[in-house]
Design an enzyme around this catalytic site. Structure first.
Site, PDB file in Angstrom:
ATOM      1  N   CYS A 189       0.818  -1.230   0.000  1.00 56.68           N
ATOM      2  CA  CYS A 189       0.000   0.000   0.000  1.00 56.68           C
ATOM      3  C   CYS A 189       0.849   1.275   0.000  1.00 56.68           C
ATOM      4  CB  CYS A 189      -0.949  -0.003   1.179  1.00 56.68           C
ATOM      5  SG  CYS A 189      -1.890  -1.521   1.324  1.00 56.68           S
ATOM      6  N   HIS A 194      -3.438   6.917   2.085  1.00 57.09           N
ATOM      7  CA  HIS A 194      -3.869   5.592   1.635  1.00 57.09           C
ATOM      8  C   HIS A 194      -5.254   5.314   2.208  1.00 57.09           C
ATOM      9  CE1 HIS A 194      -4.271   1.419   0.985  1.00 57.09           C
ATOM     10  NE2 HIS A 194      -3.900   1.030   2.183  1.00 57.09           N
ATOM     11  N   ASN A 250     -10.466  -0.616   0.053  1.00 58.38           N
ATOM     12  CA  ASN A 250      -9.010  -0.486   0.098  1.00 58.38           C
ATOM     13  C   ASN A 250      -8.429  -1.186  -1.131  1.00 58.38           C
ATOM     14  OD1 ASN A 250      -6.270  -0.933   0.564  1.00 58.38           O
ATOM     15  ND2 ASN A 250      -6.507  -1.314   2.743  1.00 58.38           N
TER      16      ASN A 250
END
Ligand SMILES: CC(C)(COP(=O)(O)OP(=O)(O)OC[C@H]1O[C@@H](n2cnc3c(N)ncnc32)[C@H](O)[C@@H]1OP(=O)(O)O)[C@@H](O)C(=O)NCCC(=O)NCCS
Length: 333
Positions: free
Chosen positions: A122, A258, A289
């Protein structure tokens, strides 16, 4: 001794254009709550996620990259042959080797340019921006395509309560180009290898090869540990990136962390003491996500919905499996 000839140091770097691939299937909390004995209410409350998008079986990481890349190149006013290098951040490309990036050169028709993948989960998009910035400023390349692309739906276990329910698919791409004005600040990045297993695959692929009864590897995490790390260490990293950029929080137009959990986003914004006018990216509510794709996807959406942000400064921070983190301030294209 003769002196070696090196690349002529380049100019500053900036993000010129952006593109996105959003997966076609909308998956609601009710669609996935059953096998994990959860509920729409619990998932909304603990993560802020209302829906996530997942790609169809026949859409691969490369297909997503191609769509996002073509849009990013076009919005930069460039052609594929102007691109000098391709960096793809992904942890879900189907092959260990060759890279997704090398295959993409052929699909895009860029010619025989350097192309490689990075594995920084990520944080991968911010790592890619850090690399592209260094390459442009060193004079090695003029236009670098940076992509975050993930098909996380391929590595989820529908019965896993730890992470699978938050994950979605997608790709975001930008072109980092040479510029007279600085458009990317010094990247603050690092890793915390002692927490290597905090977000991880259940098995290695060789375990599966050696024991055919071993299930295909899927993702797991220690959620509360990740949560605390992302909030406490993440806030420090974001503050350091802002300090390195030489601007103040009041100079920011947007904060684009993020998209891991809405509570993490809120907590980071609180600790950074962001002024009211700073727009905070909250793409996670609709798209879940998407790991390395989440920051460029959230950026693309902000610019589409609030075009007046274009040209303003955004603080972006990625964090995830490794554990790894990366952050910088960018000028929005
Ligand atoms: C995964 C996450 C949402 C779990 O939320 P949490 O508030 O930390 O939940 P906990 O694991 O402490 O569990 C709290 C309770 O919810 C339950 N629970 C855990 N996961 C659940 C789920 N998916 N659905 C329903 N209930 C769940 C637990 O059993 C526990 O119940 P109890 O209080 O009766 O014992 C949260 O930890 C998180 O988002 N962490 C960061 C993850 C992240 O961002 N990862 C990606 C980084 S790149």
């Amino acid at each position: 001794m003769p002196t070696l000839k090196t690349a002529e140091p380049g100019s500053f770097s900036t993000i010129m254009g952006i593109g996105a691939y959003r997966a076609e299937n909308l998956v609601t909390n009710d669609d996935i709550a059953g096998p994990i004995n959860s509920s729409d209410e619990w998932i909304r409350q603990r993560t802020g996620i209302i829906t996530r998008r997942r790609a169809s079986k026949d859409v691969g990481v490369l297909d997503m990259c191609e769509e996002a890349a073509l849009e990013a190149i076009a919005s930069s006013g460039l052609k594929p042959e102007d691109i000098g290098g391709i960096i793809i951040s992904t942890v879900t490309f189907e092959y260990f080797t060759p890279s997704a990036a090398a295959a993409l050169t052929d699909r895009l028709g860029t010619g025989h340019i350097p192309a490689w993948d990075i594995s920084a989960a990520c944080a991968g998009y911010c790592y890619g921006i850090g690399q592209a910035d260094a390459l442009v400023r060193s004079g090695a390349m003029d236009n670098v395509l940076v992509i975050g692309a993930e098909k996380l739906s391929e590595v989820i276990d529908p019965e896993d309560r730890s992470i699978s329910f938050i994950l979605g698919d997608g790709a975001g791409a930008v072109v980092v180009s040479s510029s007279d004005e600085p458009g990317i600040s010094k990247t603050v990045w690092g890793s915390k290898g002692e927490n290597w297993s905090t977000i991880r695959m259940t098995e290695s692929l060789y375990d599966v090869r050696d024991d055919r009864d071993t299930p295909f590897p899927t993702l797991r995490q220690d959620g509360p540990t990740v949560f605390r790390w992302a909030v406490w260490d993440g806030a420090e990293v974001a503050k350091e990136a802002l300090a390195e950029s030489g601007i103040e929080a009041s100079d920011l137009a947007a904060f684009i962390p993020h998209q891991a959990n809405m509570r993490i986003i809120d907590e980071l914004a609180k600790q950074l003491k962001l002024p009211e006018h700073v727009v905070i990216a909250r793409d996670i509510a609709d798209n879940g996500n998407t790991s390395s794709a989440s920051i460029p996807l959230a950026t693309e959406r902000l610019l589409r919905e609030q075009p007046e942000l274009s040209g303003g400064f955004a603080l972006q921070i990625g964090f995830g499996a490794g554990l790894v983190f990366g952050a910088q301030v960018i000028r929005l294209p």
